[in-house]
Enzyme design. Structure first.
Site, short mmCIF file in Angstrom:
data_model
loop_
_atom_site.label_atom_id
_atom_site.label_comp_id
_atom_site.label_asym_id
_atom_site.label_seq_id
_atom_site.Cartn_x
_atom_site.Cartn_y
_atom_site.Cartn_z
N SER A 259 -2.61 3.07 3.33
CA SER A 259 -2.21 2.02 2.39
C SER A 259 -2.09 2.52 0.95
O SER A 259 -1.47 1.86 0.12
CB SER A 259 -3.20 0.87 2.43
OG SER A 259 -3.28 0.40 3.75
N CYS B 179 -1.20 -5.87 2.15
CA CYS B 179 -0.53 -6.53 3.26
C CYS B 179 0.57 -5.64 3.84
O CYS B 179 1.50 -5.25 3.14
CB CYS B 179 0.08 -7.85 2.79
SG CYS B 179 1.03 -8.64 4.08
N HIS C 20 -1.55 -13.04 6.11
CA HIS C 20 -1.91 -13.35 4.73
C HIS C 20 -1.19 -14.57 4.17
O HIS C 20 -1.35 -14.94 3.03
CB HIS C 20 -1.61 -12.16 3.83
CG HIS C 20 -2.54 -11.01 4.05
ND1 HIS C 20 -2.18 -9.87 4.73
CD2 HIS C 20 -3.83 -10.82 3.68
CE1 HIS C 20 -3.19 -9.03 4.77
NE2 HIS C 20 -4.21 -9.58 4.15
#
Lengths: 370, 610
Positions: free
Chosen positions: B322, B378, B365
């Protein structure tokens, strides 16, 4: 007017050269074996390098001998060589330093010392110039050009720095001027000017001054720069009449630095004794004698001073080196021609000898027979 | 007329040549007389002196320069140690003395002989080191047998010593005996067989500056080898001292934090690129390598499955996970694909190119804008960006922001990492690029590989709003020392062509991740404006994961990333942390980062934040 006898060259001079070279090869092996095996794990390292260049040099001589035309008298040849030396000397300064000096140019793994080439090209240049300007040789304007060229070369070599070779080139060119017929009053001016210049450079680097002081009183500082002088005399002295025999030198075991280059003659003294030192000395004397005979018999003015110049250059370098080994001159670090290890030096010396031998094949019978 | 002229010329040369000949004759006689005097008359004197002059040269080894941290804490120094050497020339009976020496020194005879064999090419009179780091008892024992074993000599030498052992071991590196290959390469022109040289780390990188010049002592010895006084002494010259940018306290803290784990921490000065700390764990104690013998300990380390000798911070290749979302966000903003208000809906999974891709939060989310996308990390949001941008643009931005090539840190062995694109895949795997891979790469998975130092440099680039730094350890050489050493040159700060406002938006997302209950909340230090991004990277392929049962899936831990900087305005410090198999980035790496930020603030940034 000129008779060219192909392969009628001076055999005595050639023989003297060969003997000196053979002695050199033996001594290079004897004095460098240990250093070479320590540094390169191969005791023949320097010996093999030297023998290869000796072979190339001899081949060059035999290539030059039968050439009927005096190619070394050609304007383009001489100025081309001069410019090449100049170019390489400048290149030297631009190349990365080796052992803190810029004395070499390197192409791949081949290393060359252009100051050696500079010697021979300056001799030819002076000979050629005097030949053209012989009527006006004692006029200041006529002298200005060669002296400027000389100054540029010397400054470049000093910048390397190679004080010893600069001094030698100055000496050789002064001899050229002398045999070229320049009057004594010019030598006085040149002398004053150049001593001032050298004094200036002397004081610029403290090690040069140290060497002079060490030379004047070596015992004062036996651990520092005086060390070489003492060790060198010790080596020569311990040789006695017959020497300690080849390969038995103890001085070369790192007590004396540069034993295969600048101080090779000290090892000759130690291993071969008085017999060895005098043999080498007489071989150089024979070289001088034959060289000057060649100069005397040469058919034209150019050949005469070129021959005399080459002979005297090699001879005076030898004398300078021998004096240093005996502690009679300040250690300047110049090799003993034909004997010391040094590929550029050997090749350029042999090139010069090639020209000398080529000249020796030319006779001017009309005048001699008179 | 013409002939007359020639006559005259030739005559002149001959006359002058004759003068030279006379001069030379005199010189010759002088030289011969000199030789006669030295070689015949004074021969006795010189001969005796030369015989008495059985000289012995003793090496005076130089001291390596010290290595210190930015505040002068000494990380590497020298202490004197004894070693015993064998001079083969003095052996009466080689076999016998080998046996004796082996017994005396407590080494195996075979080992000893092998050792000596390695140096066969040295001249016989050169000492060969047979044992180092002698204890006082051993020295006494050898000295007591001097008459019995004249072939052994004891020498002292300065030995490299690392006072803090394993701390910063990966940075500093260690010394080992020069290898035959290195000797042939000529990278260490003045070193010889048996010398110790830097093998890794700073010791290798700055070898040229750290080494000094050996001295030499020449002394006269009599036939029994007793010294009769010095002849020449050339003092050794010490190497240059080197100050590193490291901060010892931060470095120590970082090593403590990683204890018991495998991973790396990089702490950078955001403005200059100076490395305040660089750790890789597990580490090792470099003191145990500095000898001329291959120890078992060394072999153990080399063969250890945890690779303690690898510097993970510059050589470890990991998927960025991420953390890569920052690159994606910057790229998409710069291309104008999204604005900070563009929203996507995250429902936990999404089908792209006919294949389902899931978010890490199963229930999703909900509505996500750019800030939420970064804050909650996300996946669904980023997948959309990836799909819009395409692999070529992703690769272009990744390279622009420092991935896929070395950062140029002054440590040997840095790895390039890998930014995959269709061209790479064709060349190295001979397969076409699948669009699905673009989606995977966009969240930092798949074949993409980065090193922790790249991530740190990348973070600095974001923190400085587009101006990059070159991370380096060098701070300065000491002035003292005879050698001229020029400081290494690190490329000046460079800037990337992305609008400052876009950086501000991404930084806002990073700030929220730490300070607004985002994934990086565990890194929060109250009163300190920290911005950061976490990452958790799958360590096995998705395909494999799908085949696993849910329980097994739980067992597989991800690599844990955190990278961030502080304070938000006027950034001073960059912290990048990677913990192998550490689980979620927010759970493992972020709390460690908090402690580094906390320590840094206490030490350097107190006045600002209070």
């Amino acid at each position: 007017m000129e008779i060219f006898r192909s392969y009628g060259f001076d055999k005595t001079l050639f023989l003297a050269t060969l003997i000196l070279m053979v002695i050199g090869l033996i001594m290079v092996y004897s004095s460098s074996g240990i250093l070479a095996s320590e540094k390169y794990q191969d005791s023949f390292h320097f010996f093999v390098n030297q023998i290869v260049v000796a072979g190339i040099g001899l081949a060059l001589i035999f290539f030059m001998l039968p050439i009927r035309k005096q190619f070394y008298k050609n304007f383009y040849f001489i100025y081309g060589l001069l410019f090449l030396s100049f170019f390489l000397l400048v290149l030297c300064l631009l190349m990365p330093a080796l052992a803190k000096t810029n004395r070499w140019v390197q192409f791949f793994s081949l290393r060359f010392q252009p100051s050696e080439l500079a010697k021979i090209s300056l001799i030819l240049f002076f000979a050629h110039y005097f030949d053209r300007k012989k009527e006006k040789i004692n006029e200041f304007q006529a002298l200005l050009f060669p002296l400027t060229v000389l100054l540029i070369f010397i400054l470049l070599i000093i910048k390397e720095p190679d004080y010893g070779t600069a001094l030698l080139i100055f000496l050789i060119c002064s001899i050229m001027l002398f045999i070229g017929g320049v009057k004594f009053k010019y030598f006085i001016c040149l002398g004053i000017f150049s001593s001032a210049l050298f004094a200036f450079y002397l004081f610029q680097a403290s090690y040069r001054l140290d060497r002079i002081i060490a030379f004047l009183s070596p015992t004062k500082d036996p651990q520092g720069t005086g060390f070489q002088i003492i060790q060198s005399k010790l080596a020569v002295g311990s040789g006695g009449l017959l020497g300690v025999s080849i390969g038995e030198s103890t001085q070369k075991l790192f007590f004396l630095p540069c034993t295969h280059t600048d101080y090779i003659y000290a090892i000759v003294g130690e291993e071969l004794g008085l017999i060895g030192t005098l043999t080498v000395l007489f071989l150089f004397l024979i070289f001088l004698w034959r060289g000057l005979v060649i100069a005397r018999n040469a058919p034209n003015f150019f050949s005469q001073i070129a021959a005399a110049g080459i002979t005297l250059a090699i001879f005076s370098q030898a004398m300078l080196n021998i004096s240093i080994v005996l502690g009679l001159g300040p250690p300047t670090g110049i090799p003993l021609p034909l004997i010391s290890y040094g590929r550029s030096s050997l090749l350029c010396s042999l090139f010069g000898i090639g020209i000398l031998l080529n000249i020796s094949q030319r006779k001017k019978n009309i005048i001699r027979k008179k | 007329m013409k002939n007359d002229k020639i006559y005259e010329d030739l005559f002149l040369v001959q006359k002058r040549a004759k003068r030279i000949f006379i001069l030379v004759g005199l010189l010759f006689i002088f030289l011969i007389l000199n030789f006669w005097k030295i070689q015949i008359l004074d021969h006795e004197k010189y001969w005796e002196r030369s015989e008495a002059n059985r000289m012995r040269e003793i090496l005076l080894p130089f001291q390596r320069g010290l290595i210190t941290d930015r505040n002068g804490t000494i990380l590497a120094n020298n202490k004197s140690s004894f070693r015993v050497s064998l001079i083969r020339e003095n052996c009466e009976d080689y076999e016998k003395s080998c046996r004796k020496i082996a017994r005396l020194l407590g080494i195996e005879e075979e080992v000893l002989k092998e050792r000596i064999k390695k140096y066969e090419s040295l001249p016989l009179f050169k000492p060969i080191v047979v044992k180092e780091n002698l204890t006082n008892e051993e020295v006494a024992m050898i000295k007591a047998r001097k008459l019995e074993l004249p072939e052994l000599i004891i020498q002292t030498e300065p030995k490299r010593f690392y006072p803090f052992g394993s701390i910063a071991a990966h940075v500093i590196g260690y010394l080992q005996e020069i290898s035959p290959e290195e000797l042939e390469d000529g990278i260490h022109p003045e070193r010889r067989l048996g010398d110790l040289v830097g093998k890794t780390g700073i010791e290798k990188e700055y070898e040229a500056g750290l080494v000094g010049v050996d001295g030499q002592l020449v002394e006269v010895v009599d036939s029994l080898g007793r010294s009769k006084g010095e002849i020449a002494r050339l003092e050794s010259r010490r190497g240059r001292d080197l100050t590193l940018a490291l901060d010892f306290d931060l470095q120590k803290k970082a090593e403590e934090l990683l204890e018991g784990r495998e991973g790396a921490i990089v702490v950078l000065d955001a403005k200059t690129g100076e490395l305040l700390a660089l750790t890789s764990y597990p580490n090792f104690d470099p003191n145990s390598f500095i000898n001329r013998f291959t120890s078992e300990e060394w072999l153990d380390l080399v063969n250890s499955p945890e690779f303690p000798l690898e510097n993970r911070a510059i050589r470890g290749l990991y998927a960025p996970g991420s953390v890569f979302k920052l690159t994606m966000a910057l790229g998409a903003l710069d291309l104008g694909i999204v604005t900070d208000q563009t929203t996507y809906f995250c429902g936990g999974t999404i089908r792209i190119y006919g294949r389902p891709f899931s978010c890490w939060l199963e229930q999703g989310h909900g509505k996500v804008n750019l800030y939420d996308g970064i804050r909650h990390s996300c996946n669904i949001y980023i997948y959309q960006l990836g799909k819009e941008m395409g692999i070529e643009e992703i690769a272009r931005y990744a390279r622009m922001l420092g991935f896929g090539e070395k950062t140029g840190i002054d440590l040997p062995g840095e790895k390039d990492g890998l930014m995959p694109d269709p061209k790479w895949k064709r060349e190295f795997r001979n397969e076409p690029w699948h669009p699905g891979e673009t989606i995977l790469v966009s969240i930092g998975q798949g074949p993409i590989m980065v090193t922790p130092i790249q991530v740190a440099a990348h973070t600095a680039l974001i923190a400085n709003r587009g101006s990059g730094i070159s991370p380096h350890l060098y701070k300065s050489y000491s002035q003292a020392g005879n050698k001229k050493m020029s400081s290494p040159h690190f490329s000046k700060n460079y800037t990337v062509k992305i609008d400052q406002a876009n950086f501000e938006k991404v930084i806002q997302g990073m700030w929220e991740a730490v300070n607004k209950e985002g994934t990086g909340r565990a890194a929060k230090v109250s009163g300190y404006d920290i911005c950061g991004k976490t990452g958790s990277t799958q360590t096995i392929s998705t395909k494999k994961l799908e085949e696993m049962t849910e329980e097994e899936e739980e067992e597989v831990k991800t690599h844990s990333w955190f990278t961030g900087f502080a304070p938000r305005e006027d950034p001073k410090i960059i912290v990048t942390i990677l913990v192998e198999y550490g689980g979620m980035g927010g759970e493992t790496a972020a709390p460690l980062a908090r402690q580094i930020f906390d320590l840094y603030r206490k030490k350097y940034d107190r006045q600002k934040s209070s």
